[in-house]
Design a protein around this motif. Sequence first.
Motif, PDB file in Angstrom:
ATOM      1  N   ASN A   1       0.813  -1.212   0.000  1.00 24.99           N
ATOM      2  CA  ASN A   1       0.000   0.000   0.000  1.00 24.99           C
ATOM      3  C   ASN A   1       0.847   1.262   0.000  1.00 24.99           C
ATOM      4  O   ASN A   1       0.422   2.290  -0.535  1.00 24.99           O
ATOM      5  N   LEU A   2       2.043   1.218   0.583  1.00 23.15           N
ATOM      6  CA  LEU A   2       2.966   2.340   0.447  1.00 23.15           C
ATOM      7  C   LEU A   2       3.342   2.558  -1.015  1.00 23.15           C
ATOM      8  O   LEU A   2       3.433   3.697  -1.492  1.00 23.15           O
ATOM      9  N   LEU A   3       3.559   1.452  -1.732  1.00 22.02           N
ATOM     10  CA  LEU A   3       3.867   1.549  -3.161  1.00 22.02           C
ATOM     11  C   LEU A   3       2.711   2.189  -3.925  1.00 22.02           C
ATOM     12  O   LEU A   3       2.927   3.094  -4.749  1.00 22.02           O
ATOM     13  N   ILE A   4       1.486   1.757  -3.628  1.00 22.63           N
ATOM     14  CA  ILE A   4       0.320   2.331  -4.294  1.00 22.63           C
ATOM     15  C   ILE A   4       0.192   3.813  -3.965  1.00 22.63           C
ATOM     16  O   ILE A   4      -0.142   4.639  -4.830  1.00 22.63           O
ATOM     17  N   GLY A   5       0.484   4.187  -2.725  1.00 23.67           N
ATOM     18  CA  GLY A   5       0.457   5.596  -2.356  1.00 23.67           C
ATOM     19  C   GLY A   5       1.488   6.407  -3.116  1.00 23.67           C
ATOM     20  O   GLY A   5       1.203   7.532  -3.561  1.00 23.67           O
ATOM     21  N   GLY A   6       2.690   5.858  -3.279  1.00 23.10           N
ATOM     22  CA  GLY A   6       3.723   6.552  -4.046  1.00 23.10           C
ATOM     23  C   GLY A   6       3.331   6.734  -5.501  1.00 23.10           C
ATOM     24  O   GLY A   6       3.553   7.802  -6.088  1.00 23.10           O
ATOM     25  N   VAL A   7       2.758   5.698  -6.106  1.00 22.70           N
ATOM     26  CA  VAL A   7       2.317   5.771  -7.500  1.00 22.70           C
ATOM     27  C   VAL A   7       1.223   6.831  -7.645  1.00 22.70           C
ATOM     28  O   VAL A   7       1.257   7.673  -8.562  1.00 22.70           O
ATOM     29  N   THR A   8       0.243   6.807  -6.743  1.00 19.20           N
ATOM     30  CA  THR A   8      -0.850   7.785  -6.792  1.00 19.20           C
ATOM     31  C   THR A   8      -0.327   9.200  -6.630  1.00 19.20           C
ATOM     32  O   THR A   8      -0.752  10.126  -7.339  1.00 19.20           O
ATOM     33  N   GLY A   9       0.609   9.404  -5.694  1.00 21.03           N
ATOM     34  CA  GLY A   9       1.194  10.726  -5.494  1.00 21.03           C
ATOM     35  C   GLY A   9       1.902  11.232  -6.731  1.00 21.03           C
ATOM     36  O   GLY A   9       1.816  12.423  -7.063  1.00 21.03           O
ATOM     37  N   ALA A  10       2.620  10.337  -7.426  1.00 22.46           N
ATOM     38  CA  ALA A  10       3.314  10.748  -8.645  1.00 22.46           C
ATOM     39  C   ALA A  10       2.349  11.222  -9.720  1.00 22.46           C
ATOM     40  O   ALA A  10       2.645  12.151 -10.478  1.00 22.46           O
ATOM     41  N   PHE A  11       1.162  10.610  -9.783  1.00 29.44           N
ATOM     42  CA  PHE A  11       0.185  10.999 -10.793  1.00 29.44           C
ATOM     43  C   PHE A  11      -0.554  12.293 -10.439  1.00 29.44           C
ATOM     44  O   PHE A  11      -1.101  12.950 -11.328  1.00 29.44           O
ATOM     45  N   LEU A  12      -0.578  12.645  -9.169  1.00 28.52           N
ATOM     46  CA  LEU A  12      -1.359  13.816  -8.749  1.00 28.52           C
ATOM     47  C   LEU A  12      -0.516  15.041  -8.429  1.00 28.52           C
ATOM     48  O   LEU A  12      -1.060  16.142  -8.315  1.00 28.52           O
ATOM     49  N   THR A  13       0.781  14.890  -8.267  1.00 27.21           N
ATOM     50  CA  THR A  13       1.585  16.040  -7.880  1.00 27.21           C
ATOM     51  C   THR A  13       1.724  17.043  -9.023  1.00 27.21           C
ATOM     52  O   THR A  13       1.767  16.671 -10.194  1.00 27.21           O
ATOM     53  N   GLY A  14       1.784  18.311  -8.643  1.00 28.87           N
ATOM     54  CA  GLY A  14       2.015  19.364  -9.629  1.00 28.87           C
ATOM     55  C   GLY A  14       3.354  20.032  -9.451  1.00 28.87           C
ATOM     56  O   GLY A  14       3.590  21.118  -9.992  1.00 28.87           O
ATOM     57  N   ASP A  15       4.255  19.376  -8.708  1.00 30.68           N
ATOM     58  CA  ASP A  15       5.531  19.970  -8.349  1.00 30.68           C
ATOM     59  C   ASP A  15       6.643  18.954  -8.589  1.00 30.68           C
ATOM     60  O   ASP A  15       6.518  17.783  -8.211  1.00 30.68           O
ATOM     61  N   LEU A  16       7.742  19.380  -9.203  1.00 34.29           N
ATOM     62  CA  LEU A  16       8.817  18.462  -9.555  1.00 34.29           C
ATOM     63  C   LEU A  16       9.497  17.863  -8.344  1.00 34.29           C
ATOM     64  O   LEU A  16       9.861  16.684  -8.343  1.00 34.29           O
ATOM     65  N   PHE A  17       9.742  18.671  -7.307  1.00 36.44           N
ATOM     66  CA  PHE A  17      10.423  18.117  -6.142  1.00 36.44           C
ATOM     67  C   PHE A  17       9.554  17.072  -5.460  1.00 36.44           C
ATOM     68  O   PHE A  17      10.055  16.041  -4.988  1.00 36.44           O
TER      69      PHE A  17
END
Length: 499
Positions: free
Chosen positions: A113-129
């Motif tokens: 679930n941490l992996l799924i959270g990381g994947v979801t965050g990558a798709f929703l972030t609007g910031d490069l850092f």
Amino acid sequence: MSWYLATPLALPFLTAVIAFLARHFAAGRWISVFGNVLLLLAATVLMARVRGEGVIAAQMGGWRAPFGITLVADYLGAVMVVITAITALAVSIYALADISERKEYLGYHALFNLLIGGVTGAFLTGDLFNLYVWFEVMLISSFGLLILGGGKAQIDGGVKYVTLNLVSTILFLSGIGLLYGLTGTLNMADLSRVVPEVENQGLVTVVAVMFMIAFGVKAAVFPLFFWLPASYHTPAFAVSAVFAGLLTKVGVYALIRMFTLVFIGDVAFTHTILLWVAAFTMVTGVLGAAAQNDIRKILSFHIVSQIGYMIMGLALLTPLALAGAVFYLVHHIIVKANLFLIAGVVERAAGSTELGRVGGLYQSAPWLAVLFLIPAFSLAGFPPLSGFWAKYVLVAAALEIEGWIIAGVALLVGLLTIYSMTKIWTEAFWKTHPDGINPTLNRIGPGDRRPLLYPIAGLAVMTLVIGFFPEPFVGFAETAATQLLDPAQYIDAVLGGTG
């Protein structure tokens, strides 16, 4: 808007914490399933909101863009969150029968679930850092899943996996530093306005190539893909499936986002490189698959090959080509995850995934044979399955701008993909078992059969639905492509009056 964007991101992390605390109990495994049901509901609500209102954005903590942490969802981001949730739910159900109690105690469900959270965050972030942060979350959790159980092959694959990905991370972080030095911002919407105004455009192109290499490693493109077939065949089948479906697609998504939104000042140079990379990725991947005799190794090389099609759509940079790339992303996640899940059932029924040591599955398990044929034929591009429409749109896009060579490469690779899928069918399903035994699903306990077969059947139905009713999915992909090529709505949603 913040709740629509933050809920799909928060749920996997909350699920991971609860699953870890409950890992001593038998009911702990169901927490992961329940959490991913909620994730799918939240992702569906987000998708409905995006379809109704267009691009939506929120600034976490109340800091105005470009200074705060931005979450943003357009059509591409929203559909990637939905398909991530679908894959996560399918794999979490499959894991009920695939993951041993010892691996559950070691923290499988929390890491998953941490992996799924990381994947979801990558798709929703609007910031490069913050994209870099989500990449790190993915890297740490995926490495933990790779080596869970501590087998020799797992450790060997994990070391290769993490070493090259750390090189990619260093290159990514260096590119972020240079880009910030040039522009004074890392907000993607803000970068799309500021980067064209940078005086030294030659240096911008150099930074663009750094990002291309960093994301290329994550996406497993030529010649940076060798870590993938060296590692994806080693962990549990549930882990292989979620890796195959999602991890490389985050790299592809990052390439699409950055090379349609930010790095578009020297398209003749950067996208020509991407076109060559796409061609070599398709060819080397499919040739590598043709040389293998283990089902998971064949499928691993085909991940590489199919990534080439997605990069081809980005490189051509036309509305039709980008629509094809988006359509291909969605189709491939479903099909590839499903094929790895099927490989796990083959191993349970026949005792191995080595083609020389299996056989007879068509006679003893005809329904499993049908469930294999659907994603296998889709991957190869047989009409009217989803893979056919994905390849058709991309080849049509190439022919539209007279890209005869890349269109020919795409068609040739499709034919060679048929060869690999036919090899698996012939060896694992059609010929008799070399040891004379009768492989059967009865070797799988009755309590394990449903969690193993239901996700496979569900993903196969999705493949059929996309294939037989492609029009709404293609239309959605076309809208996503339009937003990518004209990012004004994206920029306005993120920056608003601060632009």
